[in-house]
Design a protein around this motif. Structure first.
Motif, mmCIF file in Angstrom:
data_model
loop_
_atom_site.group_PDB
_atom_site.id
_atom_site.type_symbol
_atom_site.label_atom_id
_atom_site.label_comp_id
_atom_site.label_asym_id
_atom_site.label_seq_id
_atom_site.Cartn_x
_atom_site.Cartn_y
_atom_site.Cartn_z
ATOM 1 N N ALA A 236 0.815 -1.217 0.000
ATOM 2 C CA ALA A 236 0.000 0.000 0.000
ATOM 3 C C ALA A 236 0.848 1.267 0.000
ATOM 4 C CB ALA A 236 -0.926 -0.002 1.211
ATOM 5 N N GLU A 237 2.164 1.094 -0.219
ATOM 6 C CA GLU A 237 3.112 2.217 -0.303
ATOM 7 C C GLU A 237 3.194 3.006 0.999
ATOM 8 O OE1 GLU A 237 2.201 4.571 -3.718
ATOM 9 O OE2 GLU A 237 2.449 2.907 -5.126
ATOM 10 N N SER A 238 3.103 2.275 2.138
ATOM 11 C CA SER A 238 3.164 2.931 3.444
ATOM 12 C C SER A 238 4.540 2.854 4.081
ATOM 13 C CB SER A 238 2.136 2.305 4.390
ATOM 14 O OG SER A 238 0.826 2.501 3.921
ATOM 15 N N GLY A 239 5.492 2.197 3.411
ATOM 16 C CA GLY A 239 6.832 2.116 3.969
ATOM 17 C C GLY A 239 7.592 0.932 3.424
ATOM 18 N N ILE A 240 8.765 0.686 4.027
ATOM 19 C CA ILE A 240 9.682 -0.388 3.635
ATOM 20 C C ILE A 240 9.816 -1.342 4.809
ATOM 21 C CG2 ILE A 240 12.092 -0.907 3.046
ATOM 22 C CD1 ILE A 240 12.192 1.865 1.689
ATOM 23 N N CYS A 241 9.930 -2.621 4.522
ATOM 24 C CA CYS A 241 10.077 -3.626 5.581
ATOM 25 C C CYS A 241 11.262 -4.525 5.266
ATOM 26 C CB CYS A 241 8.801 -4.450 5.694
ATOM 27 S SG CYS A 241 8.822 -5.641 7.048
ATOM 28 N N ILE A 242 12.037 -4.861 6.273
ATOM 29 C CA ILE A 242 13.154 -5.795 6.136
ATOM 30 C C ILE A 242 12.694 -7.153 6.638
ATOM 31 C CG2 ILE A 242 15.499 -6.349 6.872
ATOM 32 C CD1 ILE A 242 16.047 -3.374 7.118
ATOM 33 N N ILE A 243 12.793 -8.169 5.788
ATOM 34 C CA ILE A 243 12.288 -9.499 6.123
ATOM 35 C C ILE A 243 13.336 -10.559 5.792
ATOM 36 C CG2 ILE A 243 9.910 -8.766 5.659
ATOM 37 C CD1 ILE A 243 10.077 -10.382 3.023
ATOM 38 N N PRO A 244 13.202 -11.769 6.370
ATOM 39 C CA PRO A 244 14.072 -12.869 5.943
ATOM 40 C C PRO A 244 13.839 -13.206 4.479
ATOM 41 C CG PRO A 244 13.012 -13.368 8.039
ATOM 42 C CD PRO A 244 12.355 -12.141 7.509
ATOM 43 N N SER A 245 14.889 -13.604 3.799
ATOM 44 C CA SER A 245 14.842 -13.792 2.355
ATOM 45 C C SER A 245 13.772 -14.780 1.911
ATOM 46 C CB SER A 245 16.216 -14.254 1.862
ATOM 47 O OG SER A 245 16.198 -14.485 0.477
ATOM 48 N N SER A 246 13.611 -15.895 2.647
ATOM 49 C CA SER A 246 12.656 -16.913 2.211
ATOM 50 C C SER A 246 11.222 -16.416 2.233
ATOM 51 C CB SER A 246 12.778 -18.163 3.094
ATOM 52 O OG SER A 246 12.516 -17.836 4.447
ATOM 53 N N ALA A 247 10.941 -15.371 3.025
ATOM 54 C CA ALA A 247 9.574 -14.849 3.122
ATOM 55 C C ALA A 247 9.163 -14.042 1.894
ATOM 56 C CB ALA A 247 9.427 -14.005 4.387
ATOM 57 N N ARG A 248 10.045 -13.915 0.927
ATOM 58 C CA ARG A 248 9.675 -13.236 -0.321
ATOM 59 C C ARG A 248 8.504 -13.923 -1.013
ATOM 60 N NH1 ARG A 248 15.475 -12.733 -3.263
ATOM 61 N NH2 ARG A 248 15.710 -14.792 -2.284
ATOM 62 N N GLN A 249 8.262 -15.176 -0.682
ATOM 63 C CA GLN A 249 7.171 -15.912 -1.312
ATOM 64 C C GLN A 249 5.797 -15.450 -0.828
ATOM 65 O OE1 GLN A 249 7.929 -20.277 -1.226
ATOM 66 N NE2 GLN A 249 9.848 -19.722 -0.227
ATOM 67 N N MET A 250 5.754 -14.648 0.229
ATOM 68 C CA MET A 250 4.481 -14.308 0.840
ATOM 69 C C MET A 250 3.632 -13.377 -0.018
ATOM 70 S SD MET A 250 5.498 -13.906 4.856
ATOM 71 C CE MET A 250 3.789 -13.788 5.354
ATOM 72 N N ARG A 251 4.272 -12.447 -0.732
ATOM 73 C CA ARG A 251 3.514 -11.511 -1.584
ATOM 74 C C ARG A 251 4.277 -11.284 -2.883
ATOM 75 N NH1 ARG A 251 -0.715 -8.367 1.252
ATOM 76 N NH2 ARG A 251 -1.020 -7.378 -0.762
ATOM 77 N N SER A 252 3.511 -11.175 -3.953
ATOM 78 C CA SER A 252 4.122 -10.945 -5.264
ATOM 79 C C SER A 252 3.863 -9.530 -5.773
ATOM 80 C CB SER A 252 3.574 -11.954 -6.284
ATOM 81 O OG SER A 252 2.162 -11.839 -6.399
ATOM 82 N N ASP A 253 3.186 -8.704 -4.970
ATOM 83 C CA ASP A 253 2.855 -7.350 -5.425
ATOM 84 C C ASP A 253 3.761 -6.288 -4.818
ATOM 85 O OD1 ASP A 253 1.841 -7.710 -2.892
ATOM 86 O OD2 ASP A 253 -0.121 -6.821 -3.304
ATOM 87 N N VAL A 254 4.933 -6.709 -4.328
ATOM 88 C CA VAL A 254 5.959 -5.772 -3.879
ATOM 89 C C VAL A 254 7.281 -6.204 -4.504
ATOM 90 C CG1 VAL A 254 4.758 -5.305 -1.709
ATOM 91 C CG2 VAL A 254 6.518 -7.065 -1.778
ATOM 92 N N GLU A 255 8.276 -5.326 -4.473
ATOM 93 C CA GLU A 255 9.599 -5.645 -5.005
ATOM 94 C C GLU A 255 10.535 -5.998 -3.852
ATOM 95 O OE1 GLU A 255 10.279 -5.902 -8.128
ATOM 96 O OE2 GLU A 255 8.353 -5.122 -8.861
ATOM 97 N N TYR A 256 11.495 -6.894 -4.130
ATOM 98 C CA TYR A 256 12.434 -7.334 -3.104
ATOM 99 C C TYR A 256 13.867 -7.123 -3.588
ATOM 100 C CZ TYR A 256 8.316 -9.772 -1.293
ATOM 101 O OH TYR A 256 7.063 -10.080 -0.809
ATOM 102 N N ARG A 257 14.705 -6.608 -2.681
ATOM 103 C CA ARG A 257 16.136 -6.488 -2.974
ATOM 104 C C ARG A 257 16.925 -7.007 -1.783
ATOM 105 N NH1 ARG A 257 17.652 -0.536 -4.832
ATOM 106 N NH2 ARG A 257 19.714 -1.552 -4.926
#
Length: 308
Positions: A236-257
C-alpha cells in the motif's frame, strides 16, 4: 509438598494477587494463603513479598516458580501421553514456529518427519521466538523454530543457518526500480515498518539494532503485529520492511532487494529442552542434516547454512 501446592503457587505468581489467583482456581482465598504459607515453611524460605502491590516474588520465589512450571508442564504432558497410549492414539509431537520459517525448510522437514515416524501426531503451533522458551519449559511444545537468541539454561538452542535479509519495497519507487543488492544506508530517511510490535524483544529489535549499528536513521518507524500486515502496508506504499529472504514468497505485489551489508542476517534457531534425549529430537536433527546435505535451491538462494 504436593502438586496442588505447586498449582496454587503458580497461580499466585502468575496473577501477582491472592484474590485473583483464588478466583482463577475457584477456591476461597484463606485456604490458598494457608497452602502458600505451608509451602514456605516446608522450604524454609520466603517465596513472596506480600507487602508490595502487586505482590512480588523473592529470588527464591522466581526460581521456584520457574521450576514449578516445568514440573507441572511435564505432569500434564505425562497425563496426556498416558491417555493417548490407553486410547491407542499416536504419540504427540508439538512444534512451535515463527511464521517466516514456513517459507523455508519447515514444511519439508515436517513431511520427512511424517514419512519417517508415521506413528507421530505432529502439532504445529505458530508462536513468536520469545514465547517458545516458556512453552518449552512448561511442556506445551516439544521443540521450536525461532529467530531470537536467549540465555535460559533450561533451553538448548542450535543456530541452524543464517538467513539473508531483504528489503520489501513498494513498486514504482526509486529504490524498487534499482537492481542488485541494497545498502542499509539507502534506508536513511525512509519510513520503516517493523514486526512484531509485541511481545519484545523480537525480530523487530534485531532489525532496529542492525540499523542502529550502521548509523541508519529512518524518517519514521511503524510497528505492526505480523509480517503479513507489514507486507500489506508495503504493497500500500506505506513504507519499507526488512524481512528474511525466504519470506519473499508471501507476496508478489511488492519488489524485493537483498541487503548487501555484511551481517544483514537473521538466524533460524532450533530450541528444545535441555537434557532432552528423545529419539524424535534426534530424528529431527538428523533430517535437518539430510536436508542441508541435499542443498536445495531455497537453501542456496537464501541462507548461509551451518551444519547441525
Amino acid at each position: 509438598m504436593d502438586l496442588r501446592q505447586l498449582r496454587y503457587f503458580a497461580a499466585v505468581a502468575r496473577e501477582r494477587n491472592f484474590t485473583r489467583a483464588a478466583q482463577a482456581l475457584n477456591i476461597a482465598q484463606p485456604p490458598l494463603s494457608r497452602q502458600i504459607q505451608l509451602l514456605e515453611e516446608e522450604l524454609g524460605v520466603a517465596l513472596i513479598i506480600r507487602s508490595s502491590r502487586p505482590i512480588r516474588l523473592t529470588d527464591a520465589g522466581r526460581l521456584f516458580y520457574e521450576q514449578a512450571l516445568q514440573v507441572l508442564g511435564r505432569v500434564d504432558q505425562m497425563k496426556d501421553a498416558t491417555r493417548r497410549v490407553g486410547a491407542n492414539r499416536n504419540r504427540l509431537l508439538s512444534i512451535g514456529f515463527v511464521a517466516s520459517t514456513l517459507y523455508g525448510g519447515l514444511p519439508l522437514l515436517v513431511r520427512k518427519l511424517r514419512q519417517n515416524a508415521p506413528e507421530l501426531d505432529i502439532q504445529l503451533l505458530e508462536m513468536l521466538s520469545i514465547q517458545q522458551i516458556p512453552a518449552l519449559k512448561e511442556g506445551r511444545i516439544d521443540l521450536g523454530f525461532g529467530r531470537l537468541l536467549h540465555n535460559d539454561p533450561n533451553v538448548t538452542s542450535t543456530v541452524l543457518r543464517e538467513e539473508r535479509l531483504v528489503a520489501a519495497l513498494p513498486r514504482g519507487t526509486a529504490l524498487a526500480r534499482e537492481t542488485g543488492p541494497l545498502a542499509l544506508a539507502d534506508l536513511t530517511g525512509q519510513k520503516l515498518i517493523v514486526y512484531p510490535k509485541e511481545p519484545r524483544p523480537s525480530y523487530a529489535d534485531q532489525v532496529l539494532a542492525l540499523l542502529q549499528d550502521r548509523l541508519v536513521q529512518p524518517a519514521e518507524v511503524l510497528e505492526v503485529r505480523e509480517i503479513q500486515t507489514a507486507l500489506g502496508l508495503v504493497a500500500a506504499e506505506s513504507g519499507i520492511c526488512i524481512i528474511p529472504s525466504s519470506a519473499r514468497q508471501m507476496r508478489s505485489d511488492v519488489e524485493y532487494r537483498l541487503i548487501g551489508d555484511s551481517g544483514a542476517l537473521s538466524p533460524v534457531i532450533l530450541n528444545h529442552r535441555a537434557g532432552d534425549n528423545s529419539r524424535y529430537l534426534a530424528m529431527v536433527k538428523a533430517l535437518i542434516g539430510d536436508m542441508y546435505a541435499e542443498n536445495p535451491a531455497w537453501l542456496e538462494a537464501n541462507n548461509l547454512p551451518r551444519r547441525p
